[in-house]
Design an enzyme around this catalytic site. Structure first.
Site, PDB file in Angstrom:
ATOM      1  N   HIS A 135      29.317  33.775  32.629  1.00  0.00           N
ATOM      2  CA  HIS A 135      29.310  34.263  31.061  1.00  0.00           C
ATOM      3  C   HIS A 135      27.136  34.136  30.379  1.00  0.00           C
ATOM      4  O   HIS A 135      26.032  33.984  32.158  1.00  0.00           O
ATOM      5  CB  HIS A 135      28.742  32.529  30.600  1.00  0.00           C
ATOM      6  CG  HIS A 135      30.601  32.616  29.805  1.00  0.00           C
ATOM      7  ND1 HIS A 135      30.736  31.359  29.827  1.00  0.00           N
ATOM      8  CD2 HIS A 135      31.634  33.253  30.129  1.00  0.00           C
ATOM      9  CE1 HIS A 135      32.622  30.946  29.622  1.00  0.00           C
ATOM     10  NE2 HIS A 135      32.562  32.579  29.848  1.00  0.00           N
ATOM     11  N   ASP A 169      35.751  27.471  29.233  1.00  0.00           N
ATOM     12  CA  ASP A 169      36.767  29.218  29.484  1.00  0.00           C
ATOM     13  C   ASP A 169      37.017  29.417  30.902  1.00  0.00           C
ATOM     14  O   ASP A 169      36.526  28.304  31.321  1.00  0.00           O
ATOM     15  CB  ASP A 169      35.796  30.077  29.386  1.00  0.00           C
ATOM     16  CG  ASP A 169      36.261  31.506  29.321  1.00  0.00           C
ATOM     17  OD1 ASP A 169      37.758  32.489  29.204  1.00  0.00           O
ATOM     18  OD2 ASP A 169      35.663  32.795  29.703  1.00  0.00           O
ATOM     19  N   SER A 172      30.098  29.745  34.335  1.00  0.00           N
ATOM     20  CA  SER A 172      29.180  29.627  33.225  1.00  0.00           C
ATOM     21  C   SER A 172      27.780  28.817  33.353  1.00  0.00           C
ATOM     22  O   SER A 172      26.990  29.776  34.594  1.00  0.00           O
ATOM     23  CB  SER A 172      29.932  29.087  31.716  1.00  0.00           C
ATOM     24  OG  SER A 172      28.576  29.069  30.339  1.00  0.00           O
TER      25      SER A 172
END
Ligand SMILES: C[S@@+](CC[C@H](N)C(=O)[O-])C[C@H]1O[C@@H](n2cnc3c(N)ncnc32)[C@H](O)[C@@H]1O
Lengths: 189, 276
Positions: free
Chosen positions: A37, A130, A10
């Site tokens: 992401h 995540d 991310s």
């Protein structure tokens, strides 16, 4: 013997992924699927950027595509990327997971089922959680778990969350990860 | 003895049970996301094995209803992929104008955002008054929301941005009434829309269409089922009719590829060829 590598990243991920891919030769034997992401519409840019810095071929996968060595597959923005038992990709627009679409958990969980012990999962820098459930699933199915050392990560919370849920086989600073990936890919059959 | 992973077997068994009892055939849905949904439900219901869920679904229609609902939880938005709507405006609307009556089918319309987007665009293109839009889905929960045309006010900012990027020519706020936390789309748009339950897997063609929109539905099907559904669209389309698919969907590799020409590759706009 391992047959696939999945990576989740991310915030700070672009730099980390670029650095790792730069060190892998075009002959790297494992297909690599990545969820990074980002804002929805930057997939093409991301693919170009990564391609410029690696010998491997970076592409956005289409559904039904088979995973093949030599390729790095980047999940498209606005879609979840999954791997079927047939080791083909599929896409979905299901609800976001951990506020993310694509989500790392979704890729990892499906890959775990599909590749079982032949899978390597890698969680890199990020500012959310995540990937932690996905990594746990990879472990359950007998795959190998690697987490970037939170101290070396631009954003520590994602690797930390992963480590909290799953005991990683390796926790390493960024600069040591590519070496390990090379070693794992060539070790025994 | 090492235990085999029985998940695949259990899911197959669940899908057979559903087909037997309710006539819904999910066997050709892409498995990975279906499995995810099933496991989510298992978790929420505090059950251990898919076989337990199968037993509940088999014997309790309400549980099946829940399953159906699970199967179509999605994200959708108004003017999703604005460039696609822009492309339709440019390449399709002028052709539609040559007809005195126009039929449009949104297959897999979910909660209706895409349908209202289309109605708004048609109004601005001076086509709405001659158009009948059929918007179908197999999920009644979604259809209920779609029929109401009421969406959270907080989404209006995104929808407005999309509308503008899609080539919107008016003030987006003119199309809905804001009330408390909600935005209700106008009856003048709804007048031209018929919402109905239709299952792409087992229901037939119901009218002849000038344009079929089926976006982000085929990604959930395997190739065989995609071909079957594409055949249905082909059958439904008039001579030289249009088909629009989702951003990640293509007719390439499909059984109907030869019957369509590509009008706009990026926007996934196709048209029935002249010689078929
Ligand atoms: C992701 S939504 C698409 C919404 C909208 N077209 C868009 O692109 O934003 C997919 C929809 O397909 C519907 N669907 C799935 N299988 C179906 C079937 N067999 N028959 C009719 N609709 C189906 C689901 O209920 C869901 O509402």
């Amino acid at each position: 013997m391992y047959s696939a590598l999945v990576i989740g990243a991310s915030a700070g991920g672009l730099k980390a992924i670029t650095q790792i891919l730069a060190q892998l030769p075009s002959s790297y034997p494992l297909p690599i699927a990545i969820v990074q992401h980002r804002l929805a519409d930057h997939t093409q840019l991301l693919v170009e950027l990564l391609n410029a810095n690696t010998e491997l071929t970076v592409v956005e996968p289409y559904s039904g595509q088979k995973l093949q060595p030599g390729f790095v597959y980047i999940a498209p923005g606005g879609y979840h990327l999954l791997i079927e038992r047939t080791q083909q990709f599929s896409l979905s627009v299901d609800s976001p997971v951990c506020y993310a679409i694509p989500s790392i958990d979704v890729l990892f969980e499906s890959a775990a089922v599909s590749y079982a012990q032949q899978l390597i999962g890698l969680v890199l820098t990020g500012a959310n959680s995540d990937g932690s459930i996905g990594l746990q699933r990879i472990r359950e199915y007998g795959g190998l778990c690697i987490v970037q050392d939170p101290d070396s990560a631009e954003e520590a919370s994602m690797p930390k969350a992963a480590l909290k849920l799953t005991k990683a086989d390796h926790t390493l600073p960024l600069e040591k990860i590519a070496d390990l990936l090379l070693q794992l890919a060539s070790s025994g059959t | 003895m090492q235990k085999k992973d029985s998940l695949e077997f259990e899911i197959n068994h669940l899908l057979e049970a559903i087909l037997y009892q309710y006539g819904y055939d999910f066997r050709h849905y892409a498995r990975a996301s279906l499995e995810r949904r099933v496991l989510n439900r298992l978790h929420l219901a505090d059950l251990q094995h898919v076989t337990e869920l199968t037993s509940k679904i088999l014997h309790d229609p309400e549980y099946f209803d829940l399953f159906l609902k699970d199967m179509s939880i999605t994200v959708t938005e108004m003017f999703r992929d604005p460039s696609v709507f822009k492309a339709i405006r440019k390449s399709v609307c002028s052709r539609l104008r040559t007809y005195s009556r126009v039929n449009i089918w949104h297959a897999g319309c979910a909660t209706g955002e895409e349908v209202y987007s289309m109605a708004i665009m048609l109004q601005e293109e001076d086509l709405l008054s001659r158009t009948q839009i059929y918007a179908t889905d197999f999920n009644n929960h979604s259809l209920t929301i779609a029929k109401e045309g009421i969406y959270p006010a907080e989404k209006m900012q995104l929808f407005t941005e999309n509308y503008q990027s899609a080539g919107g020519q008016a003030s987006f706020a003119d199309y809905y009434q804001a009330k408390y936390q909600f935005a209700k789309f106008k009856d003048s748009l709804k007048k031209h829309i018929t919402f109905a339950n239709h299952n792409l897997i087992k229901d037939q063609v119901f009218a002849s269409m000038h344009l079929v929109m089926c976006r982000n539905v085929l990604i959930y099907f395997d190739q065989q089922l995609q071909n079957q559904v594409l055949g249905l669209f082909q059958e439904s389309l008039v001579h030289r009719g249009y088909l629009v698919l989702g951003d990640k969907e293509t007719l390439e590799f499909s059984a109907v590829d030869k019957s369509f020409e590509s009008v706009d590759t990026n926007a996934r706009i196709y048209r029935i060829k002249t010689d078929v």
